[in-house]
Design a protein around this motif. Sequence first.
Motif, PDB file in Angstrom:
ATOM      1  N   ARG A 193       9.543 -44.787  76.492  1.00 19.08           N
ATOM      2  CA  ARG A 193       9.851 -45.885  77.418  1.00 19.08           C
ATOM      3  C   ARG A 193       8.804 -45.960  78.527  1.00 19.08           C
ATOM      4  O   ARG A 193       8.385 -47.044  78.928  1.00 19.08           O
ATOM      5  CB  ARG A 193      11.248 -45.676  78.014  1.00 19.08           C
ATOM      6  CG  ARG A 193      11.748 -46.859  78.830  1.00 19.08           C
ATOM      7  CD  ARG A 193      13.223 -46.701  79.179  1.00 19.08           C
ATOM      8  NE  ARG A 193      14.046 -46.700  77.990  1.00 19.08           N
ATOM      9  CZ  ARG A 193      14.401 -47.789  77.319  1.00 19.08           C
ATOM     10  NH1 ARG A 193      13.966 -48.967  77.726  1.00 19.08           N
ATOM     11  NH2 ARG A 193      15.155 -47.708  76.253  1.00 19.08           N
ATOM     12  N   LEU A 210      11.467 -46.431  70.043  1.00 17.55           N
ATOM     13  CA  LEU A 210      12.553 -46.779  70.962  1.00 17.55           C
ATOM     14  C   LEU A 210      13.713 -47.476  70.259  1.00 17.55           C
ATOM     15  O   LEU A 210      14.856 -47.390  70.703  1.00 17.55           O
ATOM     16  CB  LEU A 210      12.018 -47.664  72.087  1.00 17.55           C
ATOM     17  CG  LEU A 210      11.091 -46.940  73.078  1.00 17.55           C
ATOM     18  CD1 LEU A 210      10.461 -47.925  74.054  1.00 17.55           C
ATOM     19  CD2 LEU A 210      11.855 -45.865  73.832  1.00 17.55           C
ATOM     20  N   SER A 211      13.443 -48.157  69.142  1.00 17.51           N
ATOM     21  CA  SER A 211      14.536 -48.765  68.384  1.00 17.51           C
ATOM     22  C   SER A 211      15.419 -47.703  67.751  1.00 17.51           C
ATOM     23  O   SER A 211      16.624 -47.900  67.577  1.00 17.51           O
ATOM     24  CB  SER A 211      13.976 -49.689  67.297  1.00 17.51           C
ATOM     25  OG  SER A 211      13.330 -48.945  66.270  1.00 17.51           O
ATOM     26  N   ARG A 212      14.804 -46.555  67.407  1.00 15.79           N
ATOM     27  CA  ARG A 212      15.566 -45.450  66.825  1.00 15.79           C
ATOM     28  C   ARG A 212      16.189 -44.574  67.901  1.00 15.79           C
ATOM     29  O   ARG A 212      17.305 -44.078  67.749  1.00 15.79           O
ATOM     30  CB  ARG A 212      14.653 -44.588  65.948  1.00 15.79           C
ATOM     31  CG  ARG A 212      14.075 -45.294  64.739  1.00 15.79           C
ATOM     32  CD  ARG A 212      13.175 -44.318  63.982  1.00 15.79           C
ATOM     33  NE  ARG A 212      12.493 -44.948  62.866  1.00 15.79           N
ATOM     34  CZ  ARG A 212      11.627 -44.316  62.071  1.00 15.79           C
ATOM     35  NH1 ARG A 212      11.357 -43.035  62.290  1.00 15.79           N
ATOM     36  NH2 ARG A 212      11.043 -44.947  61.076  1.00 15.79           N
ATOM     37  N   HIS A 213      15.426 -44.391  68.991  1.00 16.99           N
ATOM     38  CA  HIS A 213      15.870 -43.494  70.055  1.00 16.99           C
ATOM     39  C   HIS A 213      15.615 -44.151  71.410  1.00 16.99           C
ATOM     40  O   HIS A 213      14.628 -43.843  72.087  1.00 16.99           O
ATOM     41  CB  HIS A 213      15.127 -42.158  69.975  1.00 16.99           C
ATOM     42  CG  HIS A 213      15.299 -41.449  68.677  1.00 16.99           C
ATOM     43  ND1 HIS A 213      16.428 -40.724  68.359  1.00 16.99           N
ATOM     44  CD2 HIS A 213      14.487 -41.385  67.578  1.00 16.99           C
ATOM     45  CE1 HIS A 213      16.308 -40.223  67.146  1.00 16.99           C
ATOM     46  NE2 HIS A 213      15.142 -40.607  66.654  1.00 16.99           N
ATOM     47  N   PRO A 214      16.484 -45.065  71.826  1.00 14.42           N
ATOM     48  CA  PRO A 214      16.278 -45.767  73.101  1.00 14.42           C
ATOM     49  C   PRO A 214      16.289 -44.849  74.306  1.00 14.42           C
ATOM     50  O   PRO A 214      15.812 -45.219  75.382  1.00 14.42           O
ATOM     51  CB  PRO A 214      17.462 -46.756  73.149  1.00 14.42           C
ATOM     52  CG  PRO A 214      18.458 -46.237  72.173  1.00 14.42           C
ATOM     53  CD  PRO A 214      17.678 -45.523  71.113  1.00 14.42           C
ATOM     54  N   GLU A 246       3.585 -51.197  68.271  1.00 12.26           N
ATOM     55  CA  GLU A 246       4.514 -51.192  67.139  1.00 12.26           C
ATOM     56  C   GLU A 246       5.157 -49.819  66.970  1.00 12.26           C
ATOM     57  O   GLU A 246       6.360 -49.710  66.710  1.00 12.26           O
ATOM     58  CB  GLU A 246       3.789 -51.584  65.856  1.00 12.26           C
ATOM     59  CG  GLU A 246       3.431 -53.069  65.777  1.00 12.26           C
ATOM     60  CD  GLU A 246       2.703 -53.401  64.478  1.00 12.26           C
ATOM     61  OE1 GLU A 246       2.537 -52.492  63.635  1.00 12.26           O
ATOM     62  OE2 GLU A 246       2.319 -54.577  64.301  1.00 12.26           O
ATOM     63  N   THR A 303      10.718 -37.905  65.285  1.00 10.39           N
ATOM     64  CA  THR A 303      10.673 -38.470  66.637  1.00 10.39           C
ATOM     65  C   THR A 303       9.380 -38.109  67.352  1.00 10.39           C
ATOM     66  O   THR A 303       8.639 -38.988  67.806  1.00 10.39           O
ATOM     67  CB  THR A 303      11.872 -37.975  67.461  1.00 10.39           C
ATOM     68  OG1 THR A 303      13.086 -38.331  66.799  1.00 10.39           O
ATOM     69  CG2 THR A 303      11.866 -38.593  68.848  1.00 10.39           C
ATOM     70  N   ASP A 327       7.591 -49.236  69.870  1.00  7.24           N
ATOM     71  CA  ASP A 327       8.788 -50.060  69.655  1.00  7.24           C
ATOM     72  C   ASP A 327       9.685 -49.456  68.578  1.00  7.24           C
ATOM     73  O   ASP A 327      10.918 -49.433  68.712  1.00  7.24           O
ATOM     74  CB  ASP A 327       8.390 -51.484  69.260  1.00  7.24           C
ATOM     75  CG  ASP A 327       7.885 -52.302  70.438  1.00  7.24           C
ATOM     76  OD1 ASP A 327       8.171 -51.917  71.597  1.00  7.24           O
ATOM     77  OD2 ASP A 327       7.201 -53.327  70.211  1.00  7.24           O
ATOM     78  N   LYS A 328       9.069 -48.971  67.505  1.00  9.89           N
ATOM     79  CA  LYS A 328       9.846 -48.347  66.427  1.00  9.89           C
ATOM     80  C   LYS A 328      10.546 -47.095  66.937  1.00  9.89           C
ATOM     81  O   LYS A 328      11.716 -46.836  66.621  1.00  9.89           O
ATOM     82  CB  LYS A 328       8.932 -47.998  65.256  1.00  9.89           C
ATOM     83  CG  LYS A 328       9.669 -47.435  64.037  1.00  9.89           C
ATOM     84  CD  LYS A 328       8.697 -47.070  62.932  1.00  9.89           C
ATOM     85  CE  LYS A 328       8.048 -48.310  62.335  1.00  9.89           C
ATOM     86  NZ  LYS A 328       7.200 -47.955  61.154  1.00  9.89           N
TER      87      LYS A 328
END
Length: 215
Positions: free
Chosen positions: A205, A195-199, A189, A168, A192-193
């Motif tokens: 963010r 946040l896709s794993r850990h919003p 990219e 992370t 985004d990756k």
Amino acid sequence: MAAAIHTLDTLLQPPNPQRSSEAMVMLASLRAHPRPGVSSADAAQERIKARELFDRVMKTLEIDDTRTNGHAHVNGLSKAARRISEDIDMHAEIAQLWQDESLDRMGKALNEALRISEASGQVDPRLLNNLGALYHLEDKLGEARGMYESALTSAASLGPEIGEGMSTSMLYNLARVYEDAGDEVMAKEAYDKLLSRHPEYVDGRLAIHSEIGNY
């Protein structure tokens, strides 16, 4: 812990100081460790003492490395001294102690820890990440990027249970170095990756909504 420090201090101080690298390493590590009830000023002094002790240990190892004693030494170092000199955690702790004082000393300690880790056949991703952070601080963005990418690859090889927790911060660091290097596409990219794993990852963010995130 205070009693342990006192005992080791007594062992190493005059009038009958013992020449024990193992005791110096233990005492340095104890002094470097935060303790309840110790003021920030006293803690800073303890860190200075810890650095001095580690310096004494390293000088002792350098002296031992120049000696030979039949079969008791391998490549100049005794087995006990070799165990100390190849202690990855010790070098990592030395690096941490120099973090706010000397990036050069910090880098030397981290590189030594990495060398030992590589020789063992299992590179610790955290060492790669920390070296990446050091290069990042020194504005060596290409070297930092390489270290962060290697850290992520190494973390992934440890499996999801262990590697996911490590990756992370590494992915965030990689996104930041892409951003600092002006590679906005790769930075987005990576964010985004992340946040896709850990919003819930707040730093990612915030970054995606900053100037770097205006796509």
